[in-house]
Design a protein around this motif. Structure first.
Motif, short mmCIF file in Angstrom:
data_model
loop_
_atom_site.label_atom_id
_atom_site.label_comp_id
_atom_site.label_asym_id
_atom_site.label_seq_id
_atom_site.Cartn_x
_atom_site.Cartn_y
_atom_site.Cartn_z
N THR A 130 -10.54 -42.50 -67.91
CA THR A 130 -10.86 -41.08 -67.89
C THR A 130 -12.37 -40.87 -67.96
OG1 THR A 130 -10.79 -40.83 -70.29
CG2 THR A 130 -8.70 -40.57 -69.10
N PRO A 131 -12.85 -39.70 -67.52
CA PRO A 131 -14.29 -39.43 -67.63
C PRO A 131 -14.79 -39.51 -69.06
CG PRO A 131 -13.24 -37.83 -66.18
CD PRO A 131 -12.14 -38.62 -66.81
N TRP A 185 -13.94 -29.46 -58.28
CA TRP A 185 -12.61 -29.28 -58.83
C TRP A 185 -12.50 -27.95 -59.56
CZ3 TRP A 185 -14.31 -34.33 -58.25
CH2 TRP A 185 -13.40 -35.22 -57.65
N ALA A 186 -11.44 -27.23 -59.29
CA ALA A 186 -11.27 -25.91 -59.89
C ALA A 186 -10.95 -26.00 -61.37
CB ALA A 186 -10.16 -25.14 -59.17
N ASN A 187 -10.34 -27.09 -61.80
CA ASN A 187 -10.03 -27.25 -63.22
C ASN A 187 -10.24 -28.72 -63.62
OD1 ASN A 187 -7.29 -28.75 -63.08
ND2 ASN A 187 -7.02 -27.00 -61.70
N PRO A 188 -10.57 -28.95 -64.89
CA PRO A 188 -10.86 -30.32 -65.33
C PRO A 188 -9.69 -31.28 -65.20
CG PRO A 188 -11.73 -28.73 -66.90
CD PRO A 188 -10.88 -27.97 -65.93
N SER A 189 -8.45 -30.79 -65.31
CA SER A 189 -7.31 -31.70 -65.26
C SER A 189 -7.20 -32.38 -63.91
CB SER A 189 -6.02 -30.95 -65.60
OG SER A 189 -5.78 -29.93 -64.67
N ALA A 196 -8.06 -37.40 -60.65
CA ALA A 196 -8.68 -38.07 -59.50
C ALA A 196 -9.65 -39.15 -59.96
CB ALA A 196 -9.40 -37.04 -58.63
N PHE A 197 -10.44 -38.86 -60.97
CA PHE A 197 -11.41 -39.82 -61.49
C PHE A 197 -10.70 -41.05 -62.03
CE2 PHE A 197 -14.20 -41.67 -64.66
CZ PHE A 197 -15.47 -41.52 -64.12
N ASP A 241 -21.13 -33.19 -69.34
CA ASP A 241 -19.78 -33.32 -69.88
C ASP A 241 -18.74 -33.21 -68.77
OD1 ASP A 241 -19.33 -30.58 -69.35
OD2 ASP A 241 -19.90 -29.99 -71.38
N THR A 242 -17.47 -33.44 -69.12
CA THR A 242 -16.40 -33.49 -68.13
C THR A 242 -16.21 -32.16 -67.42
OG1 THR A 242 -15.23 -35.22 -69.36
CG2 THR A 242 -13.93 -33.90 -67.82
N VAL A 243 -16.23 -31.05 -68.17
CA VAL A 243 -15.98 -29.73 -67.57
C VAL A 243 -17.08 -29.38 -66.56
CG1 VAL A 243 -15.77 -27.26 -68.02
CG2 VAL A 243 -14.67 -28.90 -69.55
#
Length: 268
Positions: free
Chosen positions: A256-257, A239-243, A248-249, A229-231
């Motif tokens: 989006t992912p 990446w420190a956070n999914p946002s 970037a993705f 999953d994305t997280v």
């Protein structure tokens, strides 16, 4: 110019090949041997993710992109996730209209439909159902016209030549979540941050930050293809956070992912 060499297929792969192209259904992790062809060819992942490896770089080919490999380039393919790989060879008259080097293009809706039409199951005489030679030629022209209008995608990862850059690349490839600074990396390979920064620009044509982001996006595409999953993918790729990962993705891949994962169902 090298002649076509038949690759060794990984166990579990099923293939249907004809003179103008083919279709390979790969299990996750399936790979070809190194090969080269007398004609340039387009590769499309109707489902899953492909990587195209040459001695100079690796190209990532997610399901909304088309990869071009010119005649004579030694390369190999690898599948990430269950992958439906479509291949279309171009005649020299059309191959000269596209770049003389490997490239990845965004697949428009029309290009995608043409690729699928050209690689549907064959009938008894090897021609696509309903496609005579002139119809196929017209479809190939439409496909090339679509690719000429599409921008090239920044989905390649150049292969470093300098031993110090190779050591950095190996470390970060093994652990994309490694957040070491360029100075910290330099201390482990015996080079200053300034030297490494110059080498990234001179050898690879991008900054260290751009290269590391590209490396992480490559790994993210593979993890998403394998069902993560994305997280989880965000953290595994540094990446420190999914946002931040989503931003970037989306900037590199164009979606989006989450939407990318949802669109990965194999085509027919």
């Amino acid at each position: 110019m090298p002649m076509d060499r038949q690759p060794r297929r990984s166990a579990g792969a099923t293939s249907q090949v004809w003179p103008s192209g083919g279709r390979h259904l790969w299990p996750s992790g399936g790979a070809s041997a190194e090969q080269s062809h007398a004609r340039g060819h387009l590769v499309y992942a109707a489902g899953g993710v492909l990587t195209v490896h040459t001695e100079h770089a690796t190209w990532i080919v997610p399901a909304n992109r088309v990869a071009w490999t010119p005649a004579g380039f030694t390369h190999r393919h690898r599948a990430h996730g269950e992958t439906d790989m479509r291949i279309v060879f171009l005649p020299p008259s059309l191959a000269r209209l596209v770049p003389d080097r490997p490239a990845v293009f965004q697949a428009s809706g029309l290009a995608r439909e043409v690729l699928l039409a050209l690689t549907r199951p064959r009938d008894h005489d090897g021609a696509a159902p309903g496609h005579n030679r002139s119809a196929r030629t017209r479809l190939l022209r439409v496909l090339v016209d679509e690719l000429r209008e599409a921008p090239e995608q920044p989905l390649h990862l150049p292969e470093p030549r300098d031993d110090r850059l190779r050591a950095v690349a190996r470390r970060l490839s093994e652990n994309p979540a490694d957040n070491a600074t360029l100075a910290e990396l330099g201390r482990t390979v015996g080079a200053g941050a300034r030297t490494l920064s110059r080498l990234f620009r001179d050898e690879l044509g991008m900054t260290f930050y751009e290269w590391r982001t590209q490396l992480r996006i490559h790994h993210a595409l593979v993890l998403l293809a394998d069902g993560h999953d994305t997280v989880r993918t965000a953290h595994a790729c540094g990446w420190a956070n999914p946002s931040g990962f989503i931003a970037a993705f989306t900037a590199v891949v164009g979606t989006t992912p989450g939407r990318y994962r949802a669109a990965r169902l194999p085509a027919t």
